[in-house]
Every structure is written in C-alpha cells, then in structure tokens.
Motif scaffolding. Structure first.
Motif, mmCIF file in Angstrom:
data_model
loop_
_atom_site.group_PDB
_atom_site.id
_atom_site.type_symbol
_atom_site.label_atom_id
_atom_site.label_comp_id
_atom_site.label_asym_id
_atom_site.label_seq_id
_atom_site.Cartn_x
_atom_site.Cartn_y
_atom_site.Cartn_z
ATOM 1 N N ALA A 29 -2.741 8.413 -19.235
ATOM 2 C CA ALA A 29 -2.523 9.491 -18.254
ATOM 3 C C ALA A 29 -2.335 8.884 -16.864
ATOM 4 O O ALA A 29 -3.022 7.936 -16.485
ATOM 5 N N GLY A 30 -1.407 9.447 -16.119
ATOM 6 C CA GLY A 30 -1.177 9.004 -14.740
ATOM 7 C C GLY A 30 -2.119 9.739 -13.797
ATOM 8 O O GLY A 30 -1.810 10.824 -13.308
ATOM 9 N N GLU A 31 -3.267 9.156 -13.537
ATOM 10 C CA GLU A 31 -4.298 9.821 -12.743
ATOM 11 C C GLU A 31 -4.453 9.257 -11.333
ATOM 12 O O GLU A 31 -5.257 9.749 -10.554
ATOM 13 N N PHE A 32 -3.675 8.233 -10.974
ATOM 14 C CA PHE A 32 -3.800 7.612 -9.669
ATOM 15 C C PHE A 32 -2.443 7.594 -8.973
ATOM 16 O O PHE A 32 -1.451 7.166 -9.539
ATOM 17 N N ARG A 33 -2.441 8.059 -7.752
ATOM 18 C CA ARG A 33 -1.200 8.173 -6.985
ATOM 19 C C ARG A 33 -0.934 6.870 -6.237
ATOM 20 O O ARG A 33 -1.840 6.277 -5.662
ATOM 21 N N ALA A 34 0.334 6.446 -6.233
ATOM 22 C CA ALA A 34 0.754 5.237 -5.515
ATOM 23 C C ALA A 34 2.166 5.476 -4.975
ATOM 24 O O ALA A 34 2.926 6.262 -5.537
ATOM 25 N N PRO A 35 2.524 4.817 -3.859
ATOM 26 C CA PRO A 35 3.887 4.978 -3.326
ATOM 27 C C PRO A 35 4.930 4.594 -4.371
ATOM 28 O O PRO A 35 4.758 3.623 -5.105
ATOM 29 N N ASP A 36 5.984 5.380 -4.429
ATOM 30 C CA ASP A 36 7.053 5.125 -5.402
ATOM 31 C C ASP A 36 8.091 4.212 -4.759
ATOM 32 O O ASP A 36 8.786 4.623 -3.814
ATOM 33 N N PRO A 37 8.232 2.968 -5.235
ATOM 34 C CA PRO A 37 9.200 2.052 -4.614
ATOM 35 C C PRO A 37 10.646 2.505 -4.772
ATOM 36 O O PRO A 37 11.514 2.096 -4.002
ATOM 37 N N LYS A 38 10.925 3.376 -5.748
ATOM 38 C CA LYS A 38 12.298 3.868 -5.942
ATOM 39 C C LYS A 38 12.548 5.184 -5.208
ATOM 40 O O LYS A 38 13.682 5.629 -5.121
ATOM 41 N N GLY A 39 11.487 5.798 -4.685
ATOM 42 C CA GLY A 39 11.626 7.085 -4.006
ATOM 43 C C GLY A 39 11.810 6.932 -2.506
ATOM 44 O O GLY A 39 11.988 5.820 -1.986
ATOM 45 N N GLN A 40 11.717 8.054 -1.815
ATOM 46 C CA GLN A 40 11.867 8.057 -0.363
ATOM 47 C C GLN A 40 10.630 7.421 0.272
ATOM 48 O O GLN A 40 9.505 7.738 -0.097
ATOM 49 N N ALA A 41 10.832 6.527 1.242
ATOM 50 C CA ALA A 41 9.725 5.854 1.917
ATOM 51 C C ALA A 41 9.052 6.787 2.909
ATOM 52 O O ALA A 41 9.656 7.755 3.375
ATOM 53 N N ALA A 42 7.820 6.487 3.237
ATOM 54 C CA ALA A 42 7.095 7.267 4.245
ATOM 55 C C ALA A 42 7.793 7.110 5.593
ATOM 56 O O ALA A 42 8.271 6.039 5.941
ATOM 57 N N SER A 43 7.864 8.212 6.342
ATOM 58 C CA SER A 43 8.501 8.194 7.660
ATOM 59 C C SER A 43 7.869 9.287 8.515
ATOM 60 O O SER A 43 6.912 9.932 8.101
ATOM 61 N N ALA A 44 8.446 9.497 9.681
ATOM 62 C CA ALA A 44 7.952 10.562 10.556
ATOM 63 C C ALA A 44 8.148 11.937 9.923
ATOM 64 O O ALA A 44 7.500 12.903 10.307
ATOM 65 N N ASN A 45 9.039 12.026 8.940
ATOM 66 C CA ASN A 45 9.309 13.308 8.283
ATOM 67 C C ASN A 45 8.326 13.635 7.165
ATOM 68 O O ASN A 45 8.341 14.722 6.630
#
Length: 198
Positions: A29-45
C-alpha cells in the motif's frame, strides 16, 4: 482513525487511501507521500505533485532525495539562512510603524539582534545632566521643536512662542491651528511634570 494516527510510530503515514505503492511492480500500500519527480515541481503556485510509496520505497526515495539539487551556492545559502523565513517586515518594524523609525529586518543577520535593538530604543535615554528621558518625553520635546538637551528655560520659551503662534487671537480668529495648540499644551503639561524637568 485519530487514535491510530496518534499511536503510529511512522510520522506522515496516511492509512486507508487504498492507493498502491507508485514504485514499479510493488504490491504494498502507498501510505507515505513523497514529491513526484515526474510531476509538477513545487513553486509559488502550490506544493507540486506527490506520489505515494510504501515504507521501504519511501525510505529508499528519501535516502536519494536532494532538496538542493539544481540550486546555486548562493541559493543554498539563502535557503539555509533563518532570515529567509522573515522576508517581509512586521508592523512593528516598518519605518512608519513607530515614531522613532525602528530598525529593518534586512539590517541584521540575526533576528534577535533586530528585536533587542527595537526595544533598546524604547528605554529611557540619559541626558548630559544625568536625567533620563522617556519615550513620551522625547515625543513632547519634538512637538515643541526642542532637542533632547533642552532645559526648563528653553521649555518655557518654546511653549510661549508656540502658544503665541497658534492661538486664534494672534491669527485673526483663525481656528485652523486649534489641534496644534492642543498638542503644544499637552506636551508642555507632560514635560513640566516630568522628572527630567522638575
């Protein structure tokens, strides 16, 4: 569910989502959240996209994750600086937030130095004659147009001159200086009972 979360020894675990681990061919089960390297990066938005991993794969991800990747040395230094977390002035540190024009955060490397400087300016100041002036004393002296070294004679002289200048009888009945006259009277009343002028 709240009791499960309070006793769970793994901080950040999100139970019951029914998500599989995002790692290829993993059945946990995916129970821990982590930044997705293929998704949108964190920004001011916003915070960016996340992936959900099992405990083993989130540990593997965290071991290889470099938050500073792609940053210059100056950007890394700024991100590690505590000053970066106070990017805007609070009301008390704005130049128009106080009569005495308090210090700005940008003038200091350590926020505690800025705070101590701010409150040091509120302490009574000693004059050459050994008397201390409070913040109210200094404000009243400014109202009368006097410096901090003024004595009792200069105080009476400045008061008399201001009253003559602002009184309606001296201005052909013009009452537009009434507020200024009240301020002068209040300043003089305060100063003549101040320990520095008794």
């Amino acid at each position: 569910m709240a009791s499960d979360r309070s006793t769970d020894r793994f901080h950040g675990r999100i139970r019951g989502g029914g998500r599989p681990c995002a790692y290829p061919r993993c059945r946990e089960a995916g129970e821990f959240r982590a930044p997705d390297p293929k998704g949108q990066a964190a920004s001011a938005n916003g915070p960016g996209d996340y992936q959900y991993l099992c405990l083993d794969h989130v540990r593997q991800f965290n071991a290889g994750y470099n938050w500073f990747a792609g940053m210059t040395a100056d950007e890394i230094s700024m991100a590690q600086s505590p000053v970066q977390f106070w990017p805007s002035e609070t009301r008390a540190f704005r130049a128009n937030g106080n009569v005495d024009s308090p210090p700005k955060w940008a003038d200091f490397k350590d926020p505690l130095d800025a705070i101590s400087t701010r409150f040091r300016s509120r302490l009574p100041k000693e004059r050459a004659d050994g008397h201390f002036l409070s913040l109210e004393d200094r404000k009243a002296l400014r109202t009368l147009g006097l410096g901090e070294d003024a004595d009792g004679r200069a105080l009476r002289s400045a008061y008399s001159a201001k009253v003559r200048a602002y009184h309606p009888d001296k201005n052909g009945g013009n009452r537009s200086y009434e507020k200024a006259l009240q301020d002068v009277i209040a300043a003089y009343t305060h100063l003549k009972s101040s320990p520095a002028f008794i």
